[in-house]
Each structure stands twice: as structure tokens, then as C-alpha cells.
Design an enzyme around this catalytic site. Sequence first.
Site, PDB file in Angstrom:
ATOM      1  N   LYS A   1       0.946  -1.286  -0.002  1.00 47.14           N
ATOM      2  CA  LYS A   1       0.169  -0.087  -0.012  1.00 47.14           C
ATOM      3  C   LYS A   1       0.970   1.280  -0.257  1.00 47.14           C
ATOM      4  O   LYS A   1       1.404   1.774   0.967  1.00 47.14           O
ATOM      5  CB  LYS A   1      -0.819  -0.022   1.208  1.00 47.14           C
TER       6      LYS A   1
ATOM      7  N   SER B   1      -8.424   0.272  -5.179  1.00 47.33           N
ATOM      8  CA  SER B   1      -8.377   0.695  -3.813  1.00 47.33           C
ATOM      9  C   SER B   1     -10.100   0.878  -3.300  1.00 47.33           C
ATOM     10  O   SER B   1     -10.917  -0.044  -3.650  1.00 47.33           O
ATOM     11  CB  SER B   1      -7.817   1.906  -3.467  1.00 47.33           C
TER      12      SER B   1
END
Length: 598
Positions: free
Chosen positions: A199, A394
Site C-alpha cells: 500500500k 482501492s
Amino acid sequence: MKGFFKTFLASLLAIVFAAGGLALFIVVLFGMLAAMSQPVPQVRDGSVLVFDMSATVQDRPVGMTRDAIIDEAIGGKRQRAFSLLSLKRALIAAGEDDRIEGLLLTGSFSVDGYGSGFAALKEVREAIEAFKESGKPVAAYVVYPSARDMYVTSVADTIYMNPEGVVSDTGMSMSYPYLGGFMKKYGIGVQVTRAGDYKAAAESFVLEGMSDPSREANAAVLEDFWAEYLEALAEGSGIAPERYEAKLNELGMLVAKDAQELGLVDELLYTDELIAKMQSVSGVDEATQSFAQTSLDDYLLESVRPEYSSQGFVAVIYAEGSIVNGEGEDGQVGGSSLAREIRKARQNDKVKAIVLRVNSPGGSALASEVIQREMRLAKEKVPVVVSMGSLAASGGYWISAYADKIYAQPNTLTGSIGVIGVFFNYEELAAKHGVNFDTVKTTEHADFMGMFRAKTDREMELVQRQVDLVYDSFLAKVAEGRGLELAEVAKIAEGRIWSGVDALDIGLVDELGGLGDAIAFAGEKAGLGEAPAVMELPRAKNFLDELFKNVSQQTADASANVALQPLVDLYREASEMTARFNDPKGVYAVLPYTVSID
């Protein structure tokens, strides 16, 4: 100078409104509209359809905004845009239209926001292939074609190039700004937490270059995108991918002669010679001494009409842009506003199925959850299908997870199932300029969310707890929505991005295909057939809608903000990177940057 007049007219309209001069404003408005009025264009019999690609291909419907009206009123050339669905339908319809003798592709695609991504252009390419099935010729004329242009024009029967032209395709790359050094230099504090080794959404604020996990994921996605691109070129021109790649490595950029020798283009000629070629298809236009032609813009005005159906509609709802909390602005996906559109669709008895078209890097975790809740409620009533555009990552994946079926293109970028917390503070910057903050508070963390001091280690632990909770919830929702084991989702999550091809292999999407495929599936599942009537939401914005919706706010703010508006507009553009960070908890499911693959 036109830019000055555009700003001046926009400011003038705001002043008029602020002064309460509604009547005068209406006079000005109708004067502008009258100046812009043109006869309805006609499709010429026996003409070549000219598709000037010098435009942005966006997912959502195209409307007439304030800036567009002012541009036309002062004789300017506004930024052209096509909606993907309308563009595809027009190209396919033209193939069956007896008035159209052939198709000519010219110009070069522009990129505005999340428009003109390769996944969208793949659908444009497929629509041109459908046109070719009519047996009508398709030609392309390029001068300085980009990779996007070559990707689409490679499907043409014949590609002409200006003898002095250059193919501006040097290969694909993914480049991002890293602001870690800048933040340190100017005393802007950034504190981040994350869940997921891949991430990377906060990296750009704290590092000065790509982390190893981020580089690994980016390289894998780029490799898939590049392979799909080379395959498309090979299909159209017969150039072996390894040969084309070797030539780029050898020459960097291909001049017109290189492109012809390689077989990328068929013939080098100037515009007057192109006109002669096209006259052999459609004949001579005596008025202009050019060839008989109809622009795709004009063809769209005549051929694309609102659809009507007594059986019902498939609602195509667009989520294009960064996902933000609240209503959102132009180019953003407001959690509240999009959830309202989904709710209205599921409550409309005429809507028999919903297709959510996602072209988003994600954003606010809270806003994503608000949207997802409405998706789940809609699924209880009607079939719900997701069509992923160029980017559905996402938070863009969060809102997709519960669909009955998810479509993606090979060159869709998706995944990035992870969560971050991002907090800025200006304590050091303020101190450098003699500004100090002092606080009184009732509880230990009462000033926790302020930006005037760094958070303590204990407070960052509390933030990490929030991030972990949201991440666990994200994983659980993907597992439930996709029918996967939680442990399996955890392995493919970690914030890693995936191409559409890999996403299909690991179960994040169900099938490779475009918006048309998603609509056909939804129509079949709803009993409307594979070519159902479509209702597009949100409806295209136009000047009057925006004006009257916001009139009270404009009246209150115009006199104070008119002079500063150009600066405000500049600030909005410069702060796009941080604009999506408005989650009230500071927790985000978002890509780190606007992904641009060139």
C-alpha cells in the site's frame, strides 16, 4: 487574451448575480446562447465519417458547462470530449448507415482527468472493428501519434502518415512525484500509517523514491499493459512485438520513414494527397474542393438520442474520479451524491438492472463504504454489475466488491486492497515564521485531528488501530462479496495493484470485457435482452443546472471571491494530489497518485 475574456466573463456573471441582477443576467445568458446557436448539422449522403480524435474520451455523459459556454461565446475552442457509450454507439451505427461510405481517423487523443485511458480506448478500438465488419473502409491519418493514437488507429485498413511526422511512442512508463524531500525542506510534517506491504499511497509524501514492493507491483502491471499494447499493434500491422520493441530501444522515437519501413504505417503523404485519396471514396465536395465528409461530432448530434422503453431500463451509473466524503466537486465521486444516485435508481420501478462504471483510484474509506452500502441494497432488488474502466483500485474496488459480476479490461488497473492513514502538520513550518500554537483542552486527545502539531507516538498507535480495523473490514467485505476465503483475500491484498488479466486469474474480477459487455449481461439477467434501453446517471451537467443549484451560494460568495477566482482555480489544480484526503477519520483506501501510463 481569450483566457482573460473567459475569466472576465465568468467574474462578470458572478458580479451580476451577487448584485441581485437576475433579469440582467438572463438577458446576458440568452444573448450568449443566441450567439452560439447554429443550424442543426446534417449527415451528408455518401460522405466519409471523420473522427477527429483530438478530444478526451470520458466515461460519464458530456454536458455543456459554464466554461464551455463562455469559450464558445467569445469564439474560443473548448476542450472537446466524448462520452464512451455515445461514441461507441455512433461508430457502430455509422457502419450500418447507408449515408456513410467510410471512416477516417485523424488527430490525437487528449487526456483530461481520468479520461482517455487505455481500457476506454480498447472499447473505442472494438467499436471501429465493428464498423469495419460492414465492409466499409477505415483509414487513419497521423502526424505525431502517441501510443494512445497508435493503439486505436492500428485497427484501420490503411494508415497514412505525414512525411515529416514522428511516432511519439517511446514505450510505457509509470512516473510519480515523491515529496519527502520537499516536505522536510519546508518543515511540513507528514505522519502515515498503513495496512498492506504494497500500500504505497502515502509513499509520495514521505519518501524520495519508490519502495521495493511498490516497484515490484508497478513493474508487473506495466508488463501486462505493454504486452496487451504490443499485441494490438501486431494484430493491426503484423509487426512482431519483439521487433517493435527492439526498434524503440535502437531509435528511441520513430520518424515517418522508420514507421513505414517497419510496417507501422502504410504510406507517407501530405494533407492534399490525403484529400485526393478520400475523394476516391466519397467524391468531391464542390463547395470546398475537399472530399464529402461528415464530422463525428455532427453525426453524434443526429444519431444519439435519449432511449425510451416500456419494458424498463438498465441504469448505467458512473463513478469517475477520486472518491471523497460528501457531495464532491466536478471530477470527483462524492460519497453522498453517488449513493443518492444509486438509491434513486433502485427505488425507480423502471430500472431493472444497474451497471456501475468505475474509473477511480479510490479515496475516502468512509465515502467508499457509504457507496458500497447502497450497492448492496440495490443488489437485493435488481441485478448489479460492475464495469471497470482504466482504473478501479482501492476504494474503487471497495465499491465494486458486492456486484453480481465484475468486468474489467486487460489494461484495467485494479486491486490495491489496503488502507492508509495520512496526517499533515505545519508545526515546524509555522515555527520558522514565528507562529506558535497554544492550546487548552478537556481530554488528552481533544486536539488530535489538528494540523498545528505532530501526533504523539500513542496517538499514531490509535490511528494504526483505526487503519487495521478498516483494513480487516475491507478484507472481510471482499471475501464476502467475491465468495472467497478470507485467508485467500489476505494473500492478494496487501495494497498490491493488479492488471485486469491478473485480477481475473486471482478472482478479483469475473470476466474480461468492456462497458458494452456489462450492459448486455445486465440486460439479459433482467430479462431485457442483450441490447437494453439505457438510463445514464448522474445526468450530464450543464450550465443552467449548476447555476440554479448553487445560486444562493454564488450570491453570498461572489462579491468576495470574484477577484480571487483565478487564484482559487490555480490552487485547486495544484492541490489535486491532496484534495481527495478529506476523510473525517483520516483513513483512506486510495492509490497514491493519479496513475498515468504513457
